[in-house]
Structures are given as structure tokens and as C-alpha cells.
Design an enzyme around this catalytic site. Structure first.
Site: not given
Ligand code: NAP
Length: 330
Positions: A140, A143-144
């Protein structure tokens, strides 16, 4: 604590305990529906495999994924949600109340059901990839990606997700290498054009990743050219998998409508093809796939289920099993 061998009878059953299922549980419990949450094993969904979560509102310092899920669950339990820590093994949505077989021998009967079983990112299943998940390996970018400011990363995949993730990662990374197993990208023309026009993105075709290098964090990748068999190495601090997701909906096949890729089909956001059965989270949303969007959909599904129960005058059932707040493992 509830009796593990008892059949549960509830107005509402929620299948899944990621952000969608647990948000649905919080709303339904606060509406006095005493929902039974069949959590799935392991419980907690994809966030249980995540380390730092920095984009969930309300946590300015960030929070660990598993800790966030513990908080969701504690909040649902506080208002009376009952947890059955088991998987659903079969369903029957032709009968009323709906019937869900759980674990080895348990059963949950409910007047309405929310399906929030989520989806699983696909992985290459390399040992090092699994070991470095959350330490440089991610599925992701949203997300990261933030953790890779000033670093070099690789994205695996040739579809729209791979292009989208690569483009997103150029905001942070100095270099993004897209590695695709074939010579031709599957992504839509517009996404390919955008990615190819970005000077930070380069492509490696006909190539597979055979190993992820690094001890504590990702340091590089070992690549194999699929036509020549040549082995090479690529320096990379991060590896993003974008090779698709698989919705966890197999057990519902034939009982509610699924799209060709197995995602739950819905209308009016949360309604499935069966009246009284609702969907929330990544089991039907393959577009946004964020904890916060899943939570929002869980809220919507709970409100829709509550309205359905009110419209159909389905009152509270006589207790035949354990319905007190707590948890059961089947
Ligand atoms: P996808 O279209 O199924 O693409 C998956 C990619 O991963 C393919 O290129 C595939 O290679 C590759 N792949 C699969 N298994 C692999 C493996 N084991 N090793 C190496 N490579 C592997 O999945 P997606 O990109 O996540 O997209 C899913 C759906 O969402 C699509 O319909 C897509 O159009 C849509 N979507 C749209 C947008 C947008 O419009 N902005 C953004 C994201 C997703 P092959 O090509 O060789 O099969």
C-alpha cells in the site's frame, strides 16, 4: 464470557473484524442491536500486518496497526458487541433468520447480516518478502510511501494499481522502478502515459523478483530476466507489491451476487443482492481500500441494517444462547 458451544441468535451478525466490521459493530451496539461479530481467524484484518499507521485521523503521533484494531474492538465491546473468534464456514441466506455456520460446530442466526471480510493483497510468497513486510515491503503506497522520502523504491506489477502506486511514490522517492513480468503493461493507456512521462519512473520488463535482499530492512532485489534467465540486482530501499487483491468472499459465492473478480456486488452503496444482507469495506470496495474508508462503509452498513430491521419490524429475539458482551472461540 460466552458459551462456546451455544448457538447465537442476534438481530445482527457482522462477519469480519477489520475497520469495516468493527465500525459497524460500534454503531450497531450503540443502537442496542447487540451484534454478534464473527471475527475471522486471525482477527483484525489487514491492519494487523501493518506497523505504523499515520493517516488514520485522530492519532497525530501515528499508531501501530494492531493497536488501532484493539482500540476498535474495545470500543465495540464496551457497547455490548459479542465476539465469536472463528471463521464462517458456510451460510444460508434463503432462510429467516439467516444462518451462518462458524468454526467447527457453532452457528449464528441473525435477522440481518453485514459482510465485512475484506480482501488480501497478493504477495509473491518469497520468504524474505514475508520477513520484511512492514520493514520496507508493503502492498500500500498510500499507507507507507511517506516513509520513503529521498529513497529508491521498486513497484511490482503492470496494472493500473502499479502505475498509480508508482506515480504516488514519486512524491517521496528519488527513483521508482516498475518491474513487470511481461513486456506489455496491462494498465490503461492514460495511466501508462502518465507514468512514462514521469522522469522519476523507469521500467524493467520481462523480469521477476526472485529475492528481496536485506537484513533488518530492504536493501535491494534480485531479479531474473524471464526470457534470457539472466540474474541481476537492483538497489532499492522499498518494495511495493501491486499485483492485485483477492476479496475474502469465497464462502459467500452462490449466496449473494459477486462480480467477476469475486467482490461483493452492491446497490445503494451497501445493499447486496439479498435483502437484509449488507456489505462493507474492501470485500466490495476495490477502489479506495483505506482503513478510514472501510470504517466509513462499516458505519453506513450498520445504519442501513438498523433501518432494515426497523422497516421489517424485526424485534429482539428471545435469547437461545450467549448474548452477553464478551468473546467466544469456536
Ligand atoms: P490487475 O489489473 O489485476 O493487475 C495486476 C498486475 O500484477 C498485472 O500486471 C499482472 O501481470 C501482475 N501480476 C499478477 N500476479 C503476479 C505475480 N505473481 N508476479 C508478478 N506480477 C504479477 O490489478 P490492479 O492493478 O490492482 O487493478 C485491479 C482493478 O482496479 C483493475 O480493473 C484496474 O483497472 C482497477 N484500478 C483502476 C485504477 C484507476 O483507474 N486509477 C487504479 C487502480 C486499479 P500480467 O499483466 O502479466 O497479468
Amino acid at each position: 464470557m460466552t458459551d462456546a458451544s451455544a448457538a447465537h441468535r442476534s438481530r445482527l451478525a457482522i462477519v469480519g473484524s477489520g475497520p469495516a466490521g468493527l465500525t459497524a459493530a460500534i454503531y450497531a451496539a450503540r443502537a442496542s442491536l447487540k451484534p454478534v461479530v464473527i471475527s475471522g481467524v486471525p482477527a483484525g484484518g489487514q491492519l494487523m500486518l501493518t506497523t505504523d499507521v499515520e493517516n488514520y485521523p485522530g492519532f497525530p503521533e501515528g499508531i501501530q496497526g494492531p493497536q488501532l484494531m484493539e482500540k476498535f474492538r474495545a470500543q465495540a465491546e464496551r457497547f455490548g458487541a459479542v465476539f465469536v473468534d472463528a471463521n464462517v464456514t458456510a451460510v444460508d441466506f434463503r432462510v429467516h433468520p439467516f444462518r451462518l455456520e462458524v468454526g467447527l460446530s457453532g452457528r449464528v442466526e441473525a435477522d440481518a447480516v453485514i459482510l465485512a471480510t475484506g480482501a488480501n493483497a497478493r504477495w509473491l510468497d518469497l520468504p524474505a518478502e514475508q520477513r520484511l513486510r512492514g520493514h520496507g515491503v508493503s502492498a500500500c503506497a498510500t499507507c507507507d510511501g511517506f516513509f520513503f522520502r529521498g529513497k529508491e523504491v521498486a513497484v511490482i506489477g503492470g496494472g493500473d494499481s502499479a502505475m498509480e502506486e508508482a506515480l504516488f511514490l514519486t512524491t517521496f522517492a528519488t527513483q521508482v522502478t516498475v518491474i513487470h513480468r511481461r513486456g506489455e503493461l496491462r494498465a490503461s493507456r492514460i495511466m501508462v502515459d502518465r507514468a512514462k512521462a514521469n522522469p522519476k519512473i523507469s521500467f524493467v520488463f520481462d523480469t521477476e523478483v526472485v529475492d528481496v535482499l536485506g537484513g533488518e530492512t530492504v536493501e535491494g532485489l534480485r531479479l531474473r530476466h524471464r526470457k534470457t534467465g539472466a540474474i541481476s540486482q537492483l538497489k532499492a530501499n522499498g518494495l511495493f507489491l501491486a499485483i492485485g487483491h483477492t476479496p475474502a468472499t469465497e464462502v459467500f459465492r452462490g449466496h449473494v451476487d459477486l462480480d467477476p473478480k469475486g467482490y461483493l456486488k452492491t446497490s445503494e452503496v451497501t445493499r447486496t443482492s439479498v435483502a437484509g444482507v449488507f456489505a462493507a469495506g474492501d470485500a466490495y470496495d476495490h477502489r479506495y481500500r483505506q482503513a478510514v474508508t472501510a470504517a466509513g462503509l462499516g458505519c453506513m452498513a450498520a445504519l442501513d441494517a438498523e433501518r432494515f430491521l426497523a422497516d421489517h419490524h424485526v424485534g429482539a429475539p428471545a435469547p437461545t444462547g450467549a448474548t452477553a458482551a464478551g468473546s467466544t472461540t469456536l
